[in-house]
Design a protein around this motif. Structure first.
Motif, PDB file in Angstrom:
ATOM      1  N   LYS A 128       0.836  -1.189   0.000  1.00 50.04           N
ATOM      2  CA  LYS A 128       0.000   0.000   0.000  1.00 50.04           C
ATOM      3  C   LYS A 128       0.872   1.240   0.000  1.00 50.04           C
ATOM      4  CE  LYS A 128      -3.958   2.105   2.364  1.00 50.04           C
ATOM      5  NZ  LYS A 128      -4.891   2.006   3.508  1.00 50.04           N
ATOM      6  N   GLU A 129       0.477   2.216  -0.802  1.00 52.49           N
ATOM      7  CA  GLU A 129       1.232   3.458  -0.876  1.00 52.49           C
ATOM      8  C   GLU A 129       0.757   4.424   0.208  1.00 52.49           C
ATOM      9  OE1 GLU A 129       2.721   5.148  -4.854  1.00 52.49           O
ATOM     10  OE2 GLU A 129       1.079   6.491  -4.289  1.00 52.49           O
ATOM     11  N   LYS A 130       1.714   4.916   0.996  1.00 46.96           N
ATOM     12  CA  LYS A 130       1.409   5.885   2.049  1.00 46.96           C
ATOM     13  C   LYS A 130       2.295   7.110   1.878  1.00 46.96           C
ATOM     14  CE  LYS A 130      -0.221   2.599   5.529  1.00 46.96           C
ATOM     15  NZ  LYS A 130      -0.120   2.175   6.954  1.00 46.96           N
ATOM     16  N   SER A 131       1.810   8.239   2.366  1.00 49.27           N
ATOM     17  CA  SER A 131       2.522   9.500   2.186  1.00 49.27           C
ATOM     18  C   SER A 131       3.360   9.822   3.414  1.00 49.27           C
ATOM     19  CB  SER A 131       1.539  10.640   1.923  1.00 49.27           C
ATOM     20  OG  SER A 131       0.820  10.423   0.730  1.00 49.27           O
ATOM     21  N   TYR A 132       4.629  10.174   3.175  1.00 48.32           N
ATOM     22  CA  TYR A 132       5.502  10.604   4.271  1.00 48.32           C
ATOM     23  C   TYR A 132       5.814  12.088   4.110  1.00 48.32           C
ATOM     24  CZ  TYR A 132       9.252  11.084   7.613  1.00 48.32           C
ATOM     25  OH  TYR A 132      10.007  11.499   8.680  1.00 48.32           O
ATOM     26  N   ARG A 133       5.533  12.853   5.153  1.00 46.76           N
ATOM     27  CA  ARG A 133       5.804  14.297   5.152  1.00 46.76           C
ATOM     28  C   ARG A 133       7.220  14.531   5.647  1.00 46.76           C
ATOM     29  NH1 ARG A 133       7.240  18.965   4.984  1.00 46.76           N
ATOM     30  NH2 ARG A 133       5.959  20.806   5.459  1.00 46.76           N
ATOM     31  N   MET A 134       8.082  14.977   4.751  1.00 47.77           N
ATOM     32  CA  MET A 134       9.472  15.238   5.119  1.00 47.77           C
ATOM     33  C   MET A 134       9.549  16.457   6.042  1.00 47.77           C
ATOM     34  SD  MET A 134      11.045  14.588   1.294  1.00 47.77           S
ATOM     35  CE  MET A 134      12.698  15.136   1.743  1.00 47.77           C
ATOM     36  N   ASN A 135      10.380  16.349   7.053  1.00 45.99           N
ATOM     37  CA  ASN A 135      10.520  17.436   8.031  1.00 45.99           C
ATOM     38  C   ASN A 135      11.762  18.270   7.810  1.00 45.99           C
ATOM     39  OD1 ASN A 135       8.210  16.774   9.872  1.00 45.99           O
ATOM     40  ND2 ASN A 135       9.326  14.829   9.974  1.00 45.99           N
ATOM     41  N   MET A 136      12.642  17.820   6.942  1.00 49.00           N
ATOM     42  CA  MET A 136      13.836  18.600   6.636  1.00 49.00           C
ATOM     43  C   MET A 136      14.095  18.516   5.133  1.00 49.00           C
ATOM     44  SD  MET A 136      17.032  16.205   7.782  1.00 49.00           S
ATOM     45  CE  MET A 136      17.461  14.743   6.815  1.00 49.00           C
ATOM     46  N   PHE A 137      14.868  19.456   4.616  1.00 45.38           N
ATOM     47  CA  PHE A 137      15.220  19.433   3.201  1.00 45.38           C
ATOM     48  C   PHE A 137      16.174  18.281   2.919  1.00 45.38           C
ATOM     49  CE2 PHE A 137      13.777  23.872   3.298  1.00 45.38           C
ATOM     50  CZ  PHE A 137      13.073  23.928   2.095  1.00 45.38           C
ATOM     51  N   SER A 138      15.991  17.684   1.754  1.00 42.19           N
ATOM     52  CA  SER A 138      16.852  16.576   1.358  1.00 42.19           C
ATOM     53  C   SER A 138      17.132  16.660  -0.136  1.00 42.19           C
ATOM     54  CB  SER A 138      16.181  15.233   1.677  1.00 42.19           C
ATOM     55  OG  SER A 138      16.946  14.153   1.161  1.00 42.19           O
ATOM     56  N   ARG A 139      18.367  16.368  -0.497  1.00 45.42           N
ATOM     57  CA  ARG A 139      18.732  16.255  -1.905  1.00 45.42           C
ATOM     58  C   ARG A 139      18.441  14.835  -2.387  1.00 45.42           C
ATOM     59  NH1 ARG A 139      24.637  19.348  -1.968  1.00 45.42           N
ATOM     60  NH2 ARG A 139      23.854  21.398  -1.271  1.00 45.42           N
ATOM     61  N   PRO A 140      18.313  14.637  -3.705  1.00 42.80           N
ATOM     62  CA  PRO A 140      17.974  13.294  -4.196  1.00 42.80           C
ATOM     63  C   PRO A 140      19.119  12.298  -4.155  1.00 42.80           C
ATOM     64  CG  PRO A 140      18.181  14.834  -6.024  1.00 42.80           C
ATOM     65  CD  PRO A 140      18.256  15.646  -4.774  1.00 42.80           C
ATOM     66  N   PHE A 141      20.365  12.764  -4.264  1.00 40.90           N
ATOM     67  CA  PHE A 141      21.505  11.853  -4.253  1.00 40.90           C
ATOM     68  C   PHE A 141      22.796  12.647  -4.100  1.00 40.90           C
ATOM     69  CE2 PHE A 141      20.590  12.931  -8.690  1.00 40.90           C
ATOM     70  CZ  PHE A 141      21.831  13.353  -9.161  1.00 40.90           C
ATOM     71  N   GLU A 142      23.874  11.920  -3.875  1.00 40.94           N
ATOM     72  CA  GLU A 142      25.218  12.482  -3.823  1.00 40.94           C
ATOM     73  C   GLU A 142      26.024  11.848  -4.954  1.00 40.94           C
ATOM     74  OE1 GLU A 142      27.366  11.347  -0.379  1.00 40.94           O
ATOM     75  OE2 GLU A 142      29.060  12.674  -0.767  1.00 40.94           O
ATOM     76  N   PHE A 143      26.917  12.618  -5.571  1.00 36.85           N
ATOM     77  CA  PHE A 143      27.699  11.998  -6.639  1.00 36.85           C
ATOM     78  C   PHE A 143      29.096  12.597  -6.756  1.00 36.85           C
ATOM     79  CE2 PHE A 143      27.040  15.667  -9.241  1.00 36.85           C
ATOM     80  CZ  PHE A 143      27.846  15.551 -10.371  1.00 36.85           C
ATOM     81  N   GLY A 144      29.978  11.818  -7.349  1.00 33.23           N
ATOM     82  CA  GLY A 144      31.319  12.236  -7.703  1.00 33.23           C
ATOM     83  C   GLY A 144      31.650  11.669  -9.076  1.00 33.23           C
ATOM     84  N   TYR A 145      32.757  12.090  -9.656  1.00 32.94           N
ATOM     85  CA  TYR A 145      33.083  11.595 -10.986  1.00 32.94           C
ATOM     86  C   TYR A 145      34.593  11.579 -11.205  1.00 32.94           C
ATOM     87  CZ  TYR A 145      33.649  16.561 -12.097  1.00 32.94           C
ATOM     88  OH  TYR A 145      34.045  17.869 -12.082  1.00 32.94           O
ATOM     89  N   LEU A 146      35.002  10.803 -12.182  1.00 28.34           N
ATOM     90  CA  LEU A 146      36.398  10.720 -12.609  1.00 28.34           C
ATOM     91  C   LEU A 146      36.463  11.010 -14.101  1.00 28.34           C
ATOM     92  CD1 LEU A 146      37.437   7.380 -10.858  1.00 28.34           C
ATOM     93  CD2 LEU A 146      37.848   9.706 -10.040  1.00 28.34           C
ATOM     94  N   ASP A 147      37.437  11.792 -14.532  1.00 31.48           N
ATOM     95  CA  ASP A 147      37.668  12.019 -15.951  1.00 31.48           C
ATOM     96  C   ASP A 147      38.378  10.807 -16.526  1.00 31.48           C
ATOM     97  OD1 ASP A 147      36.587  14.520 -15.557  1.00 31.48           O
ATOM     98  OD2 ASP A 147      38.523  15.541 -15.408  1.00 31.48           O
ATOM     99  N   LYS A 148      37.743  10.121 -17.473  1.00 29.73           N
ATOM    100  CA  LYS A 148      38.294   8.871 -18.003  1.00 29.73           C
ATOM    101  C   LYS A 148      38.966   9.039 -19.358  1.00 29.73           C
ATOM    102  CE  LYS A 148      37.893   5.538 -16.082  1.00 29.73           C
ATOM    103  NZ  LYS A 148      38.709   4.961 -15.001  1.00 29.73           N
ATOM    104  N   GLU A 149      38.431   9.898 -20.217  1.00 29.26           N
ATOM    105  CA  GLU A 149      39.010  10.110 -21.543  1.00 29.26           C
ATOM    106  C   GLU A 149      39.098  11.606 -21.806  1.00 29.26           C
ATOM    107  OE1 GLU A 149      37.029   7.935 -24.618  1.00 29.26           O
ATOM    108  OE2 GLU A 149      36.694   6.193 -23.329  1.00 29.26           O
ATOM    109  N   ILE A 150      40.320  12.082 -22.114  1.00 27.02           N
ATOM    110  CA  ILE A 150      40.552  13.509 -22.336  1.00 27.02           C
ATOM    111  C   ILE A 150      41.262  13.694 -23.684  1.00 27.02           C
ATOM    112  CG2 ILE A 150      41.576  15.618 -21.412  1.00 27.02           C
ATOM    113  CD1 ILE A 150      41.621  14.295 -18.678  1.00 27.02           C
ATOM    114  N   ARG A 151      40.716  14.582 -24.513  1.00 23.70           N
ATOM    115  CA  ARG A 151      41.334  14.845 -25.809  1.00 23.70           C
ATOM    116  C   ARG A 151      42.626  15.628 -25.634  1.00 23.70           C
ATOM    117  NH1 ARG A 151      36.259  17.189 -28.936  1.00 23.70           N
ATOM    118  NH2 ARG A 151      37.448  19.090 -28.489  1.00 23.70           N
ATOM    119  N   SER A 152      43.392  15.712 -26.703  1.00 26.37           N
ATOM    120  CA  SER A 152      44.679  16.419 -26.656  1.00 26.37           C
ATOM    121  C   SER A 152      44.511  17.899 -26.348  1.00 26.37           C
ATOM    122  CB  SER A 152      45.424  16.247 -27.982  1.00 26.37           C
ATOM    123  OG  SER A 152      44.635  16.746 -29.063  1.00 26.37           O
ATOM    124  N   ASP A 153      43.321  18.467 -26.667  1.00 29.42           N
ATOM    125  CA  ASP A 153      43.084  19.883 -26.372  1.00 29.42           C
ATOM    126  C   ASP A 153      42.510  20.103 -24.981  1.00 29.42           C
ATOM    127  OD1 ASP A 153      40.582  18.827 -26.699  1.00 29.42           O
ATOM    128  OD2 ASP A 153      39.961  20.179 -28.318  1.00 29.42           O
TER     129      ASP A 153
END
Length: 398
Positions: free
Chosen positions: A245-270
């Motif tokens: 059953k779907e129920k509604s939760y009232r958030m009490n604080m602000f929240s972001r959807p996710f956290e992320f990081g990245y690595l540069d894998k391929e870089i052109r000569s320029d």
């Protein structure tokens, strides 16, 4: 062409269309349908008063769309992705108004609970919804080891367990999201240790959307999406009894959807980065509720072609059609404007936008069969018709 000749031609096209057996696309000729479709547009002024005219135009456009997919679609054009229901139900699009700082909070009242909801530190539109679709699908493939999980794997037992988790996050018992990193760093190492994290590249993102974005565009989209903060009423699928059953939760604080990081894998000569590898963790309250819904099969399916639709068409479909199976839906003009955040105060322009940028493209792509517009005592209403929504393995008959 005279009015009489136009009506005669209309009747000929109509008889030919009605003579096709279902599914019509298996018997129809694409070139013939395209020619007849153009003829119908040319004689519109003579025959538009006939209620059968719009139905015929809608039907032809839907069959044409299906035939074009069969002719031009590459093997991956039939690929589908999932779209988590809570995001589509709970989050309204936020567009920048004139002279408004995009960091300003946006507020609205949730219909069922009457609670005030807020979005802060950014905008939210079709591309952000698309990004969440991709991240959710990759999470499911990771958890299912390259297939969708067959069994439910909930993170939460009930609303109380969500509340406890929110308090843990609020009191700092778990690390809070930081800014994304572009190098091998403790942040990425921490993301890798999270229970619900995913790894993917720019090529994966493009594969799952069929949208041609370069690496910088994908990175900026993920960055903008990750920075938006929500305090909303979020629907959660809970397995408290034999039936979910779907129920509604009232958030009490602000929240972001996710956290992320990245690595540069391929870089052109320029020095231009052409490929990055991303690490995303659903270690926020909103992220964990989203992961919970996905892992309890609270999602719907979208074709890749959906992301090619105009923004208004995408938003209307997500808000009113994707989450249900109703063959007929009636929507008044103001409801549509409010839910997909259309800003035009001119009613004529607003109606034109909804018809030309939302409803007609949905008909052309076959997501609705047809629509009617009625102007009565309660104002303008649109009635949307469609056939039963089918599972991805089923064939859609026209």
């Amino acid at each position: 062409m005279t009015a009489m000749e136009a009506m005669q031609r209309f009747e000929e096209i109509l008889r030919g269309y009605e003579s096709l057996k279902n599914p019509k696309y298996k018997e129809a000729d694409l070139d013939t349908l395209k020619r007849e479709y153009e003829e119908l547009l040319q004689i519109r002024d003579h025959v538009k008063v006939d209620p059968r005219y719009q139905n015929l135009v809608n039907g032809l456009s839907q069959v044409i769309r299906r035939l074009e997919l069969n002719v031009h679609g590459a093997p991956e054009s039939n690929w589908r992705t999932v779209s988590e229901r809570g995001v589509n139900k709970a989050i309204v699009p936020v567009v920048r108004k004139r002279n408004q700082d995009k960091e300003s909070p946006f507020q609205w009242t949730e219909d069922k609970t009457g609670q005030t909801c807020e979005i802060n530190k950014g905008l939210w539109g079709c591309r952000n919804f698309m990004a969440m679709d991709v991240l959710g699908y990759i999470l499911l493939l990771k958890e299912g080891k390259d297939i969708l999980p067959k069994e439910n794997a909930p993170l939460f037992e009930n609303l109380e367990s969500i509340s406890r988790r929110e308090k843990e996050l609020d009191t700092g018992k778990v690390p809070k999201p930081s800014n994304p990193s572009d190098a091998e760093s403790p942040d990425i190492e921490r993301i890798r240790k999270e229970r619900y994290f995913i790894k993917f590249t720019d090529r994966d993102f493009r594969k799952f959307t069929s949208v041609d974005l370069n690496s910088n565009e994908i990175m900026n989209l993920l960055l903008e999406t990750s920075r938006v903060e929500f305090k909303i009423v979020f629907p959660v699928r809970l397995l408290e009894s034999k039936t979910a059953k779907e129920k509604s939760y009232r958030m009490n604080m602000f929240s972001r959807p996710f956290e992320f990081g990245y690595l540069d894998k391929e870089i052109r000569s320029d020095g231009v980065v052409v490929c990055r590898e991303y690490y995303v963790s659903f270690n926020t309250l909103l992220g964990e509720m989203l992961a919970h819904n996905l892992l309890t099969k609270n999602y719907d399916w979208l074709d890749h072609s959906f992301y090619q639709l105009p923004q208004s068409a995408q938003l209307l479909y997500r808000r009113f059609l994707l989450n249900n199976n109703f063959p007929r839906i009636t929507l008044n003009l103001q409801t549509i404007a409010d839910k997909i955040n259309l800003q035009d105060k001119n009613r004529t322009n607003l109606v034109r936008t909804i018809e030309e940028s939302a409803l007609q493209p949905l008909v052309k792509q076959g997501l609705i069969d047809r629509y009617e517009k009625n102007d009565g005592l309660d104002g303008i209403k649109f009635i949307l018709y469609r056939t039963r929504k089918v599972k991805p393995t089923e064939e859609i008959s026209t």
